[in-house]
Design a protein around this motif. Sequence first.
Motif, PDB file in Angstrom:
ATOM      1  N   GLU A  43       1.048  -1.334  -0.209  1.00 20.01           N
ATOM      2  CA  GLU A  43       0.058   0.008   0.058  1.00 20.01           C
ATOM      3  C   GLU A  43       0.975   1.179  -0.023  1.00 20.01           C
ATOM      4  O   GLU A  43       0.643   2.056  -0.701  1.00 20.01           O
ATOM      5  N   SER A  44       2.148   1.043   0.590  1.00 19.83           N
ATOM      6  CA  SER A  44       2.530   2.374   0.853  1.00 19.83           C
ATOM      7  C   SER A  44       3.550   2.499  -0.461  1.00 19.83           C
ATOM      8  O   SER A  44       3.949   3.497  -0.730  1.00 19.83           O
ATOM      9  N   VAL A  45       4.036   1.569  -1.137  1.00 17.52           N
ATOM     10  CA  VAL A  45       4.624   1.320  -2.389  1.00 17.52           C
ATOM     11  C   VAL A  45       3.916   2.163  -3.447  1.00 17.52           C
ATOM     12  O   VAL A  45       4.203   2.884  -4.109  1.00 17.52           O
ATOM     13  N   ARG A  46       2.551   1.483  -3.394  1.00 19.29           N
ATOM     14  CA  ARG A  46       1.499   2.199  -4.270  1.00 19.29           C
ATOM     15  C   ARG A  46       1.434   3.487  -4.289  1.00 19.29           C
ATOM     16  O   ARG A  46       1.574   4.379  -4.949  1.00 19.29           O
ATOM     17  N   LEU A  50       2.429   6.501  -6.943  1.00 15.35           N
ATOM     18  CA  LEU A  50       1.721   7.440  -7.651  1.00 15.35           C
ATOM     19  C   LEU A  50       2.177   9.082  -7.354  1.00 15.35           C
ATOM     20  O   LEU A  50       1.677   9.591  -8.144  1.00 15.35           O
ATOM     21  N   PHE A  51       2.418   9.217  -6.142  1.00 20.03           N
ATOM     22  CA  PHE A  51       2.877  10.370  -5.750  1.00 20.03           C
ATOM     23  C   PHE A  51       4.175  10.709  -6.771  1.00 20.03           C
ATOM     24  O   PHE A  51       3.766  11.831  -7.373  1.00 20.03           O
ATOM     25  N   MET A  52       5.175  10.013  -6.992  1.00 21.72           N
ATOM     26  CA  MET A  52       6.131  10.070  -7.928  1.00 21.72           C
ATOM     27  C   MET A  52       5.701  10.745  -9.232  1.00 21.72           C
ATOM     28  O   MET A  52       6.222  11.521  -9.790  1.00 21.72           O
ATOM     29  N   LYS A  53       4.886   9.851  -9.720  1.00 16.89           N
ATOM     30  CA  LYS A  53       4.169   9.945 -11.071  1.00 16.89           C
ATOM     31  C   LYS A  53       3.764  11.332 -11.141  1.00 16.89           C
ATOM     32  O   LYS A  53       4.183  12.105 -12.215  1.00 16.89           O
ATOM     33  N   GLU A  97       0.860  -0.846 -12.003  1.00 17.87           N
ATOM     34  CA  GLU A  97      -0.785  -0.975 -12.275  1.00 17.87           C
ATOM     35  C   GLU A  97      -0.980  -2.270 -12.781  1.00 17.87           C
ATOM     36  O   GLU A  97      -2.100  -2.902 -12.355  1.00 17.87           O
ATOM     37  N   GLN A  98      -0.343  -2.715 -13.837  1.00 11.06           N
ATOM     38  CA  GLN A  98      -1.003  -3.685 -14.738  1.00 11.06           C
ATOM     39  C   GLN A  98      -0.688  -5.122 -14.165  1.00 11.06           C
ATOM     40  O   GLN A  98      -1.335  -5.982 -14.173  1.00 11.06           O
TER      41      GLN A  98
END
Length: 140
Positions: A43-46, A50-53, A97-98
């Motif tokens: 969850e933290s990795v996700r 997304l933040f980095m993106k 994501e995929q």
Amino acid sequence: MMWKEKYKVGVPLIDEQHKELFKRLSEFIQVVQSKIPWEEKLESVRETMLFMKEYVIIHFEAEEAYQEKIKYPGIERHREVHAAFKEEVNSYVTLFEQKGLSEEKAQEFSAKLMTWLIMHVCQMDQKIGEYVENKGGEIQ
Ligand SMILES: [Fe+2]
């Protein structure tokens, strides 16, 4: 915190954003390297990916807009380097994501981010600061 004084470009907006990037990245690395099971880190990795993106886009745009404003001569090359890196970040996020991301890939991603960020901030971004300085100080 991985931020160092020598990373400073001398333009407050850019420096603040760089600090934020380094802060999030060091938190990310801590999570990725921690001993807790991978499923519990996901969850933290996700969240960080997304933040980095998003933040990489925000930051690159701000930095490029600033270069435009001061008529920085190296802007085209700088844009290309940003675009290539944005694509690399996106490819990891898409993979995540995929297919989900393996622990190995997450480590690879965090190491790449860190290496890239340090190199870029110490080299290309420093040149923006030098240009401003040569022009006689802060142009904002
Ligand atoms: Fe940059």
